[in-house]
Design a protein around this motif. Structure first.
Motif, PDB file in Angstrom:
ATOM      1  N   ARG A 213       0.832  -1.303   0.194  1.00  0.00           N
ATOM      2  CA  ARG A 213      -0.126  -0.172   0.027  1.00  0.00           C
ATOM      3  C   ARG A 213       0.871   1.363  -0.023  1.00  0.00           C
ATOM      4  O   ARG A 213       0.351   2.347  -0.310  1.00  0.00           O
ATOM      5  CB  ARG A 213      -1.137   0.025   1.255  1.00  0.00           C
ATOM      6  CG  ARG A 213      -2.103  -0.997   0.957  1.00  0.00           C
ATOM      7  CD  ARG A 213      -3.120  -0.199  -0.151  1.00  0.00           C
ATOM      8  NE  ARG A 213      -4.061  -1.221  -0.611  1.00  0.00           N
ATOM      9  CZ  ARG A 213      -4.366  -1.662  -1.707  1.00  0.00           C
ATOM     10  NH1 ARG A 213      -3.244  -1.232  -2.647  1.00  0.00           N
ATOM     11  NH2 ARG A 213      -5.304  -2.495  -2.069  1.00  0.00           N
ATOM     12  N   LYS A 214       2.259   1.057   0.382  1.00  0.00           N
ATOM     13  CA  LYS A 214       2.915   2.467   0.518  1.00  0.00           C
ATOM     14  C   LYS A 214       3.613   2.625  -0.828  1.00  0.00           C
ATOM     15  O   LYS A 214       3.995   3.661  -1.261  1.00  0.00           O
ATOM     16  CB  LYS A 214       4.184   2.046   1.427  1.00  0.00           C
ATOM     17  CG  LYS A 214       3.787   1.798   2.836  1.00  0.00           C
ATOM     18  CD  LYS A 214       4.954   1.380   3.746  1.00  0.00           C
ATOM     19  CE  LYS A 214       4.729   1.201   5.076  1.00  0.00           C
ATOM     20  NZ  LYS A 214       5.589   0.944   6.045  1.00  0.00           N
ATOM     21  N   MET A 215       3.501   1.664  -1.772  1.00  0.00           N
ATOM     22  CA  MET A 215       4.087   1.603  -3.045  1.00  0.00           C
ATOM     23  C   MET A 215       3.313   2.327  -4.055  1.00  0.00           C
ATOM     24  O   MET A 215       3.652   2.933  -5.175  1.00  0.00           O
ATOM     25  CB  MET A 215       4.532   0.494  -3.702  1.00  0.00           C
ATOM     26  CG  MET A 215       5.412  -0.456  -2.864  1.00  0.00           C
ATOM     27  SD  MET A 215       6.027  -2.066  -3.700  1.00  0.00           S
ATOM     28  CE  MET A 215       6.930  -2.699  -2.664  1.00  0.00           C
ATOM     29  N   GLY A 216       1.966   2.454  -3.903  1.00  0.00           N
ATOM     30  CA  GLY A 216       0.942   3.043  -4.731  1.00  0.00           C
ATOM     31  C   GLY A 216      -0.314   1.987  -5.145  1.00  0.00           C
ATOM     32  O   GLY A 216      -0.296   0.943  -4.407  1.00  0.00           O
ATOM     33  N   PRO A 217      -1.142   2.500  -5.997  1.00  0.00           N
ATOM     34  CA  PRO A 217      -2.452   1.872  -6.122  1.00  0.00           C
ATOM     35  C   PRO A 217      -2.257   0.453  -6.776  1.00  0.00           C
ATOM     36  O   PRO A 217      -1.516   0.414  -7.936  1.00  0.00           O
ATOM     37  CB  PRO A 217      -3.122   2.606  -7.084  1.00  0.00           C
ATOM     38  CG  PRO A 217      -2.184   3.452  -7.828  1.00  0.00           C
ATOM     39  CD  PRO A 217      -1.156   3.843  -6.803  1.00  0.00           C
ATOM     40  N   VAL A 218      -2.650  -0.611  -6.152  1.00  0.00           N
ATOM     41  CA  VAL A 218      -2.738  -1.925  -6.922  1.00  0.00           C
ATOM     42  C   VAL A 218      -3.924  -2.660  -6.205  1.00  0.00           C
ATOM     43  O   VAL A 218      -4.080  -2.467  -4.868  1.00  0.00           O
ATOM     44  CB  VAL A 218      -1.318  -2.611  -6.643  1.00  0.00           C
ATOM     45  CG1 VAL A 218      -1.146  -2.577  -5.038  1.00  0.00           C
ATOM     46  CG2 VAL A 218      -1.229  -3.950  -7.435  1.00  0.00           C
ATOM     47  N   GLY A 219      -4.617  -3.620  -7.035  1.00  0.00           N
ATOM     48  CA  GLY A 219      -5.475  -4.196  -6.492  1.00  0.00           C
ATOM     49  C   GLY A 219      -4.949  -5.635  -5.766  1.00  0.00           C
ATOM     50  O   GLY A 219      -4.089  -6.122  -5.845  1.00  0.00           O
ATOM     51  N   ILE A 220      -5.458  -5.798  -4.524  1.00  0.00           N
ATOM     52  CA  ILE A 220      -4.985  -6.791  -3.526  1.00  0.00           C
ATOM     53  C   ILE A 220      -6.380  -8.048  -2.901  1.00  0.00           C
ATOM     54  O   ILE A 220      -7.080  -7.362  -2.690  1.00  0.00           O
ATOM     55  CB  ILE A 220      -4.388  -6.473  -2.357  1.00  0.00           C
ATOM     56  CG1 ILE A 220      -3.135  -5.424  -2.818  1.00  0.00           C
ATOM     57  CG2 ILE A 220      -3.927  -7.584  -1.564  1.00  0.00           C
ATOM     58  CD1 ILE A 220      -2.328  -4.926  -1.426  1.00  0.00           C
ATOM     59  N   ILE A 221      -6.032  -9.116  -3.634  1.00  0.00           N
ATOM     60  CA  ILE A 221      -7.085 -10.053  -2.962  1.00  0.00           C
ATOM     61  C   ILE A 221      -6.358 -10.968  -1.949  1.00  0.00           C
ATOM     62  O   ILE A 221      -5.361 -11.737  -2.330  1.00  0.00           O
ATOM     63  CB  ILE A 221      -7.643 -10.938  -4.094  1.00  0.00           C
ATOM     64  CG1 ILE A 221      -8.298  -9.979  -4.967  1.00  0.00           C
ATOM     65  CG2 ILE A 221      -8.575 -12.110  -3.766  1.00  0.00           C
ATOM     66  CD1 ILE A 221      -8.985 -10.769  -6.468  1.00  0.00           C
TER      67      ILE A 221
END
Length: 228
Positions: free
Chosen positions: A69-77
């Protein structure tokens, strides 16, 4: 653009369960078995979505999620064997977009991936992609992939393939294909379609002599696949 997925699980059998299916769905995939490896690969490949196991050796899935979450927007399941509501609340609070509980089906996994991608960047609304076996076709981008690898088609070849794939199992005559796919081209001979179909098969079929995707219906024309 074909979306990149990072699959993170310390069990090889789980990765082998997911990866071939997702490749056939048209995604580009990478795998990682530890949290630290996942963070390195996430920086390198910049995935659209990460399927992240909760229970990882060393660095837990929750810790990985916090760092991602610190790296930038990405979807996480998050993938978990935990079904308790409290655990899911913790996961959502650290940044997970969705959960899937083991054991799960590949259909459920695919549906959750599409749902998350749709929520985070309007994926399906903007670029719908048709999937059939290992072939993926994007009408919006005029692109085709097989096993996640892009295949170069000419505009005419793409129009023909798109027309056929829009209605799998339905037979088109050569004249219908001329009218539907090649209406703007000056082609007086219906047999010209045969030449285009032959070139398409050489590019997308494993064995052009025994096609799986673009099939001949003798005496009638061509169809895509074998099921309406």
């Amino acid at each position: 653009m074909s979306h990149k997925l990072l699959l993170v699980d310390d069990e090889e059998r789980v990765l082998e369960f997911m990866e071939p299916f997702l490749l056939e769905e048209g995604y580009l995939t990478e795998t990682a078995k530890t949290g630290s490896e996942a963070l390195v690969k996430a920086k390198e490949m910049k995935p659209s979505l990460i399927i992240l196991d909760w229970m990882l050796p060393g660095m837990s899935g929750l810790d990985v999620c916090r760092e991602l979450r610190k790296m930038g927007p990405v979807g996480i399941i998050m993938v978990t064997a935990r079904a308790e509501e409290s655990d899911k609340i913790v996961g959502l609070e650290v940044g997970a977009d969705d959960f899937i509980t083991k054991p799960f089906s590949l259909r459920e996994l695919a549906a959750r991936i599409r749902s998350v991608l749709r929520r985070i960047n309007g994926y399906e609304a903007a670029t719908p992609i048709f999937h059939y076996r290992e072939l993926s076709i994007s009408e919006a981008e005029c692109r085709v992939w097989k096993h996640g690898k892009e295949i170069a088609l000419t505009p005419t070849e793409f129009k023909l393939l798109l027309t056929l794939s829009a209605r799998p199992g339905i037979v088109y005559s050569r004249l219908q294909l001329l009218q539907a796919a090649l209406a703007d081209d000056i082609l007086n001979d219906e047999r010209t379609v045969d030449a285009h179909i032959s070139r398409i098969r050489k590019k997308i079929e494993d064995d052009p002599a025994h096609p799986v995707f673009v099939q001949t219906v003798y005496g009638f024309g061509y169809r895509f696949g074998d099921r309406p």
